[in-house]
Design an enzyme around this catalytic site. Structure first.
Site, PDB file in Angstrom:
ATOM      1  N   LYS A   1     110.881   4.060 -24.196  1.00 35.17           N
ATOM      2  CA  LYS A   1     109.490   4.423 -24.487  1.00 35.17           C
ATOM      3  C   LYS A   1     109.506   5.516 -25.538  1.00 35.17           C
ATOM      4  O   LYS A   1     110.170   6.556 -25.352  1.00 35.17           O
ATOM      5  CB  LYS A   1     108.810   4.919 -23.221  1.00 35.17           C
ATOM      6  CG  LYS A   1     107.426   5.493 -23.451  1.00 35.17           C
ATOM      7  CD  LYS A   1     106.755   5.795 -22.138  1.00 35.17           C
ATOM      8  CE  LYS A   1     105.403   6.434 -22.366  1.00 35.17           C
ATOM      9  NZ  LYS A   1     104.645   6.562 -21.129  1.00 35.17           N
TER      10      LYS A   1
HETATM   11  C1  5RP Z   1     105.267  11.361 -21.240  1.00 34.31           C
HETATM   12  C2  5RP Z   1     105.077  10.038 -20.623  1.00 34.31           C
HETATM   13  C3  5RP Z   1     103.740   9.691 -20.194  1.00 34.31           C
HETATM   14  O1  5RP Z   1     103.707   8.748 -19.187  1.00 34.31           O
HETATM   15  C4  5RP Z   1     103.019   9.051 -21.309  1.00 34.31           C
HETATM   16  O2  5RP Z   1     103.350   9.534 -22.545  1.00 34.31           O
HETATM   17  C5  5RP Z   1     101.597   9.136 -21.136  1.00 34.31           C
HETATM   18  O3  5RP Z   1     100.992   8.172 -21.838  1.00 34.31           O
HETATM   19  P1  5RP Z   1      99.991   8.551 -23.008  1.00 34.31           P
HETATM   20  O4  5RP Z   1     100.716   9.449 -23.965  1.00 34.31           O
HETATM   21  O5  5RP Z   1      99.694   7.210 -23.608  1.00 34.31           O
HETATM   22  O6  5RP Z   1      98.811   9.190 -22.362  1.00 34.31           O
HETATM   23  O7  5RP Z   1     105.942   9.242 -20.478  1.00 34.31           O
HETATM   24  O8  5RP Z   1     106.490  11.429 -21.838  1.00 34.31           O
END
Ligand code: 5RP
Length: 293
Positions: free
Chosen positions: A206
């Site tokens: 991710k």
């Molecule tokens: C932080 C994460 C969070 O789950 C994620 O980034 C949150 O999602 P968004 O940025 O789309 O609100 O993994 O590292």
């Protein structure tokens, strides 16, 4: 017990019919994984598009009740039907998501310091061990990493140990690239961080969309899903999702840009049109406007 008397004679052996093709597993970099790993990954990625829409609602693990997530029990279950995967903490799932929800889950496996602490990038530790992740039927376990920050060494150790435990249990690891306050969100950084997580065993990474993203996805041997980051106007968030998919992302793991949208269910569906059905950003925004209540 089967009764041997009166059993039907076996005769249809399909002689001459080749056995099923064993290769060709559709998730990038996962062709040589064991059956349990592939089975879990196959739940997460759509069999037709090969992509995934993950809904991230784990923000409370460091931020408390974030805007839009004040009541997980009211917000998450109605959105579940519009996404492929739910990503959250053990506590959120156990208290606010009914186990009858038929969606694969990605469990946040590590804890970190809260927003009150001076520097989140010092990192944390294991929040859910693999036995408990298996007991919750997790399709993957997420590990936060802090490449280039004080928590780098500790978080890479947590990643490696999670990959080891997950390999034994058949549970993939999602490596999460964290971006610290002072860190430049450059192509160079994301090239390094995403590749580093994949080479240390993450099965899915991710990360964030950036300029030069097509080179980041090309150089990463496992699928990249993008976080949404801070809330953007819906049209801009859909444009970011479109560019990410066009440049090689295999999905999104989006939180605030879905649950803080004016109509979260319509936004989740609009993101799905981009991720799975080739909608352009403009088409998806029109879809969002037509769908929202
Ligand atoms: C932080 C994460 C969070 O789950 C994620 O980034 C949150 O999602 P968004 O940025 O789309 O609100 O993994 O590292």
């Amino acid at each position: 017990m089967a009764d041997k008397d009166g059993a039907k004679a076996s005769k249809d052996f399909g002689v001459g019919v080749p056995p099923p093709e064993q290769g060709g597993f559709p998730v990038k970099g996962a062709g040589h994984l064991d059956w349990g790993m592939q089975h879990r990954l196959a739940r997460m990625f759509d069999p037709v598009s090969g992509n995934t829409v993950m809904l991230a609602f784990d923000h409370g693990y460091i931020m408390g009740p974030t805007s839009g997530l004040e009541r997980l029990d009211l917000v998450i279950p109605p959105l579940a039907g519009h996404v492929n995967v739910l990503m959250g903490t053990r506590g959120a799932f156990k208290t606010c998501v009914p186990p009858t929800v038929q969606k694969p889950i990605v469990l946040r496996g590590t804890y970190d310091t809260s927003v009150l602490f001076e520097d989140m990038s010092v990192g944390g530790g294991i929040a859910v061990d693999m036995a408990n992740a298996v007991a919750m039927d997790a399709s993957a376990v997420a590990v936060q990493t802090f490449v280039g920050a004080p928590g780098e060494k500790n978080s890479l150790e947590l990643l490696a140990r999670t990959v080891d435990a997950g390999t034994a249990a058949g549970v993939p690891t999602l490596g999460v690239v964290a971006v610290g306050k002072d860190m430049a969100r450059t192509e160079e950084f994301f090239l390094l961080a995403t590749r580093l997580l994949a080479e240390n065993g993450a099965h899915v990474v991710k990360s964030y969309y950036c300029d030069g993203f097509e080179r980041v996805t090309a150089a990463c041997p496992v699928p990249i899903v993008i976080a949404g980051g801070k809330k953007l106007p819906e049209a801009d968030a859909l444009a970011m999702a479109y560019r990410a998919i066009a440049e090689g992302a295999r999905g999104v793991d989006m939180g605030r840009n879905i649950f803080q949208a004016e109509d979260p269910a319509a936004m989740a569906q609009a993101v799905g049109q981009v991720v799975h059905h080739g909608f352009t950003a403009t088409e998806a925004f029109t879809f969002y406007q037509d769908t929202k209540a």
